[in-house]
Design an enzyme around this catalytic site. Structure first.
Site, short mmCIF file in Angstrom:
data_model
loop_
_atom_site.label_atom_id
_atom_site.label_comp_id
_atom_site.label_asym_id
_atom_site.label_seq_id
_atom_site.Cartn_x
_atom_site.Cartn_y
_atom_site.Cartn_z
N ASP A 7 0.33 -1.28 0.32
CA ASP A 7 -0.12 -0.11 -0.20
C ASP A 7 0.96 1.74 0.01
O ASP A 7 1.88 1.46 0.76
CB ASP A 7 -0.74 -0.18 1.48
CG ASP A 7 -2.27 0.74 1.06
OD1 ASP A 7 -2.66 1.47 0.02
OD2 ASP A 7 -1.82 1.87 2.17
N TYR A 39 0.01 8.75 -2.37
CA TYR A 39 -0.11 7.72 -4.46
C TYR A 39 -1.58 8.81 -4.44
O TYR A 39 -1.33 9.78 -6.09
CB TYR A 39 -0.28 6.92 -4.54
CG TYR A 39 1.08 6.48 -4.21
CD1 TYR A 39 2.01 6.80 -3.83
CD2 TYR A 39 1.03 4.88 -4.56
CE1 TYR A 39 3.72 5.98 -2.85
CE2 TYR A 39 2.73 4.16 -5.02
CZ TYR A 39 3.31 4.62 -3.75
OH TYR A 39 4.24 4.40 -3.33
N GLY A 40 -2.74 9.02 -3.93
CA GLY A 40 -3.39 9.33 -4.57
C GLY A 40 -3.85 11.47 -5.36
O GLY A 40 -4.57 11.17 -6.28
N CYS A 70 -3.88 -1.49 -2.58
CA CYS A 70 -4.16 0.47 -2.88
C CYS A 70 -4.88 0.53 -3.45
O CYS A 70 -4.30 -0.13 -5.01
CB CYS A 70 -2.57 1.08 -2.78
SG CYS A 70 -2.68 2.43 -3.12
N ASN A 71 -5.97 1.15 -3.44
CA ASN A 71 -6.82 1.14 -4.69
C ASN A 71 -6.08 2.21 -5.84
O ASN A 71 -6.50 2.41 -7.14
CB ASN A 71 -7.79 2.02 -4.58
CG ASN A 71 -9.20 0.74 -4.15
OD1 ASN A 71 -10.23 0.56 -4.39
ND2 ASN A 71 -8.78 0.58 -2.96
N THR A 181 -8.20 2.39 0.23
CA THR A 181 -8.30 1.92 1.86
C THR A 181 -8.47 2.37 2.93
O THR A 181 -8.36 2.08 3.94
CB THR A 181 -7.04 1.06 1.21
OG1 THR A 181 -6.04 1.59 0.98
CG2 THR A 181 -7.17 -0.28 0.85
N HIS A 182 -8.08 3.09 3.14
CA HIS A 182 -8.85 4.21 4.10
C HIS A 182 -9.83 4.64 4.63
O HIS A 182 -10.84 4.84 5.74
CB HIS A 182 -8.48 5.69 4.50
CG HIS A 182 -6.55 6.31 3.99
ND1 HIS A 182 -5.90 5.30 3.77
CD2 HIS A 182 -6.01 6.67 4.85
CE1 HIS A 182 -4.48 5.79 3.83
NE2 HIS A 182 -4.66 6.21 4.78
N1 DGL Z 1 -4.24 3.85 0.30
C1 DGL Z 1 -4.88 5.16 -1.16
C2 DGL Z 1 -5.72 4.41 -1.98
O1 DGL Z 1 -5.95 3.16 -1.56
C3 DGL Z 1 -5.06 5.73 -0.32
C4 DGL Z 1 -3.85 6.91 -0.04
C5 DGL Z 1 -3.21 7.26 -1.16
O2 DGL Z 1 -3.68 8.62 -1.23
O3 DGL Z 1 -2.08 7.73 -0.81
O4 DGL Z 1 -6.37 4.76 -2.64
#
Ligand code: DGL
Length: 251
Positions: A7, A39-40, A70-71, A181-182
């Site tokens: 993630d 990452y988003g 991680c989506n 995932t949050h």
């Molecule tokens: N874990 C990321 C997701 O599921 C959210 C956090 C991020 O922006 O990196 O998209």
């Protein structure tokens, strides 16, 4: 099976929680790229570069399977990761689409897709749902929920004000895809805002459903070996892991 879970930060621990509840694996190695989260808000090229580095990281551990928890990474970089990987890789977006389809009989169901800016811009969920003949969905980038969850804000006025900001034009959906995932940590607040009847699609439960459909599990592992790695401040990851996963003091 020994698996790697990747993630961008701590959010993927919600996926680990589901994996632990179902006792599917003997060994789980988690890597959160805490130094470079989020990452988003990054562009596709950067997300792919970071994701390929994670594939390299897991090559040191001889894993049988990698779960991209991680989506954002699942939406943008899965093909590129698979090209350089020596082990199979599955992602939460495909699993989430299938879980949504399994949860909703009516193809006209009203589906609200939530995620980071990068996930929503990729249209990955819409593409998957359209292939399965769903047509009534709308997507919303709700990136502010990420820092809220990291600050342990799971309810209250500030969150409700943010719901009003994001959702004033949204009618109550039949299902919400928690495409980040949050977001499972604010499930109760979302149900309170919309309706107790709204179905929430959780990446962790979706990946368990996907795994149980596609792999054979003949044994349960109630005490799997767990290893956690972070690219920055592993102690912070450990503290959150303990809280979210109810781990014992010595873990
Ligand atoms: N874990 C990321 C997701 O599921 C959210 C956090 C991020 O922006 O990196 O998209």
């Amino acid at each position: 099976m020994k698996i790697g879970v990747f993630d961008s930060g701590i959010g993927g621990l919600t996926v680990v929680k589901s994996l632990l509840e179902h006792q599917l694996f003997e060994e789980i190695i988690y890597f959160g790229d805490t130094a470079r989260v989020p990452y988003g808000s990054k562009d596709k090229t950067t997300i792919i570069r970071y994701a390929i580095e994670a594939v390299e990281f897991f090559k040191n551990f001889d894993i049988d399977l990698m779960i991209v928890a991680c989506n954002t990474v699942s939406a943008h970089a899965l093909d590129e990761m698979r090209e350089v990987s020596t082990y199979p890789i599955i992602g939460v977006v495909e699993a989430g689409v299938l879980a949504t389809a399994n949860a909703l009989e009516d193809k006209n169901s009203n589906i609200l897709i939530l995620g980071t800016k990068a996930t929503i811009n990729s249209k990955a969920y819409e593409i998957g749902l359209t292939k399965l003949k769903f047509k009534n969905f709308h997507a919303k980038a709700t990136g502010l929920f990420v820092p809220f969850v990291e600050d342990e804000i799971y309810s209250g006025d500030i969150l409700e004000a943010t719901f009003r900001h994001y959702f004033s034009d949204s009618k109550t959906p039949d299902a919400i895809i928690l495409g980040c995932t949050h977001f499972p940590l604010i499930s109760d607040a979302l149900k309170n805002y919309f309706s107790k009847e709204t179905i929430l699609i959780h990446s962790g439960d979706a990946i368990v459903e996907y795994l149980e459909l596609n792999f054979e599990f003949s044994k349960k592992y109630p005490q799997p070996k767990l290893d956690f790695f972070a690219s920055e401040d592993p102690e912070a990851l450990r503290a959150v892991g303990k809280k979210w996963l109810n781990l014992e003091e010595d873990k």
